[in-house]
Design a protein around this motif. Sequence first.
Motif, PDB file in Angstrom:
ATOM      1  N   THR A   5      -6.052   0.305  -7.404  1.00  9.12           N
ATOM      2  CA  THR A   5      -6.127  -0.737  -6.381  1.00  9.12           C
ATOM      3  C   THR A   5      -7.189  -0.410  -5.340  1.00  9.12           C
ATOM      4  OG1 THR A   5      -3.790  -1.248  -6.685  1.00  9.12           O
ATOM      5  CG2 THR A   5      -4.805  -2.001  -4.637  1.00  9.12           C
ATOM      6  N   ARG A   6      -7.999  -1.396  -5.053  1.00  9.40           N
ATOM      7  CA  ARG A   6      -9.046  -1.372  -4.030  1.00  9.40           C
ATOM      8  C   ARG A   6     -10.002  -0.185  -4.195  1.00  9.40           C
ATOM      9  NH1 ARG A   6     -11.004  -0.848   1.094  1.00  9.40           N
ATOM     10  NH2 ARG A   6     -11.684  -2.814   2.022  1.00  9.40           N
TER      11      ARG A   6
ATOM     12  N   ARG B  69       0.834  -1.200   0.000  1.00 12.03           N
ATOM     13  CA  ARG B  69       0.000   0.000   0.000  1.00 12.03           C
ATOM     14  C   ARG B  69       0.874   1.258   0.000  1.00 12.03           C
ATOM     15  NH1 ARG B  69      -5.008   1.753   4.028  1.00 12.03           N
ATOM     16  NH2 ARG B  69      -5.530   3.643   2.857  1.00 12.03           N
TER      17      ARG B  69
ATOM     18  N   HIS C   7     -12.249  -7.919  -4.102  1.00 11.89           N
ATOM     19  CA  HIS C   7     -12.189  -7.988  -2.644  1.00 11.89           C
ATOM     20  C   HIS C   7     -13.626  -8.014  -2.105  1.00 11.89           C
ATOM     21  CE1 HIS C   7      -8.196  -5.558  -2.941  1.00 11.89           C
ATOM     22  NE2 HIS C   7      -8.726  -5.598  -4.150  1.00 11.89           N
TER      23      HIS C   7
ATOM     24  N   ILE D  65      -1.266  -5.947  -4.995  1.00 11.51           N
ATOM     25  CA  ILE D  65      -2.052  -6.891  -4.209  1.00 11.51           C
ATOM     26  C   ILE D  65      -1.190  -8.098  -3.843  1.00 11.51           C
ATOM     27  CG2 ILE D  65      -3.980  -8.522  -4.290  1.00 11.51           C
ATOM     28  CD1 ILE D  65      -4.817  -5.627  -3.882  1.00 11.51           C
TER      29      ILE D  65
ATOM     30  N   SER E 126      -9.443  -4.350  -7.906  1.00 10.70           N
ATOM     31  CA  SER E 126      -8.092  -3.903  -8.248  1.00 10.70           C
ATOM     32  C   SER E 126      -7.712  -4.481  -9.606  1.00 10.70           C
ATOM     33  CB  SER E 126      -7.077  -4.380  -7.201  1.00 10.70           C
ATOM     34  OG  SER E 126      -7.428  -3.958  -5.907  1.00 10.70           O
TER      35      SER E 126
ATOM     36  N   GLU F 162      -8.749  -9.786   3.423  1.00 18.52           N
ATOM     37  CA  GLU F 162     -10.105  -9.894   2.919  1.00 18.52           C
ATOM     38  C   GLU F 162     -10.276 -11.149   2.081  1.00 18.52           C
ATOM     39  OE1 GLU F 162     -11.293  -5.338   1.941  1.00 18.52           O
ATOM     40  OE2 GLU F 162      -9.579  -6.120   0.838  1.00 18.52           O
TER      41      GLU F 162
ATOM     42  N   ARG G 130      -5.069  -4.893   5.661  1.00 23.05           N
ATOM     43  CA  ARG G 130      -6.350  -5.596   5.625  1.00 23.05           C
ATOM     44  C   ARG G 130      -6.156  -7.018   5.117  1.00 23.05           C
ATOM     45  NH1 ARG G 130      -7.935  -0.532   3.426  1.00 23.05           N
ATOM     46  NH2 ARG G 130      -9.504   0.553   4.688  1.00 23.05           N
TER      47      ARG G 130
ATOM     48  N   GLY H   8     -11.030 -12.942  -1.190  1.00 24.00           N
ATOM     49  CA  GLY H   8     -10.843 -12.383  -2.523  1.00 24.00           C
ATOM     50  C   GLY H   8     -10.874 -13.426  -3.623  1.00 24.00           C
TER      51      GLY H   8
ATOM     52  N   HIS I 215     -18.519  -4.333  -3.532  1.00 16.31           N
ATOM     53  CA  HIS I 215     -17.238  -4.923  -3.135  1.00 16.31           C
ATOM     54  C   HIS I 215     -16.142  -3.922  -3.455  1.00 16.31           C
ATOM     55  CE1 HIS I 215     -15.815  -5.977  -7.307  1.00 16.31           C
ATOM     56  NE2 HIS I 215     -17.087  -5.727  -7.531  1.00 16.31           N
ATOM     57  N   HIS I 216     -14.882  -4.364  -3.509  1.00 13.86           N
ATOM     58  CA  HIS I 216     -13.762  -3.533  -3.962  1.00 13.86           C
ATOM     59  C   HIS I 216     -13.037  -4.282  -5.080  1.00 13.86           C
ATOM     60  CE1 HIS I 216     -14.466  -1.599  -0.040  1.00 13.86           C
ATOM     61  NE2 HIS I 216     -13.927  -0.535  -0.582  1.00 13.86           N
TER      62      HIS I 216
END
Length: 235
Positions: A116-117, A10, A203, A75, A103, A179, A177, A181, A100-101
């Motif tokens: 990303t995300r 990140r 995600h 990721i 990437s 999650e 995080r 995925g 959702h998220h």
Amino acid sequence: MHRLLGRYYRLLYNLDTHLFFEVRMHTWANWVLAMLAVMSLLVRIPSAYLASILFLALIGLLSLSNHFARRSYYIHFVFEPPEPPEDPLPPLWPEDKLLHHASGHFEVEDNEGDWTRLIAYYRTFETREHAIMARLTPDRFLKVGVLPPEALGMWYRFIAPEDLLEVTSGRIFFGGREEPGLRLRYRRLDDKGHPLEDHFFLHFDSEDDRSRVLADLLLDMGGPRRRPWRRMTSD
């Protein structure tokens, strides 16, 4: 270890995407480290050469790790065999949208971008084309870095059944995080119009959401397109 790597990815993502005076924060970080390397030699501090080598090594580490992290869209994905649900999962109908998220490589009109995300919605149309509709919102990094204003707004990824090559279930780590995925291996066109295999990440907030989207994607992965998918109506 996985969470630590997710935090580092990140950091690299923020340095690569945020701007300060229209210059990427990653470039600013390299300049600062280079200046520290020179200054450590000029002021002749103890172990000056060692300090200078350390700062230069940090530049190399940031650049090299950013190169590899960017290939996976920052990721860190860990494979996890999916657990079959106890009850049959309801299908995703064309009018359904699942929050959702996401990437990966997005497109909108004639623009492309790697993000990303992003917060997103997942949908499957009657044609069985899968759509990820995401939004890039304003964000600050270290209170000075900002995202490019022209990139803010909606971004999309559409995947036809015949272009979906593989779906893998796992855990996604980004920014500390963890999650549930999915990693999608799919086919798209590059900027020259040539077929290109790429990965896309979804995600989820819950295992149930992941299981439902996984079942939907596996329904017709690899094509050909099924007949139009719609609810049965009673006469």
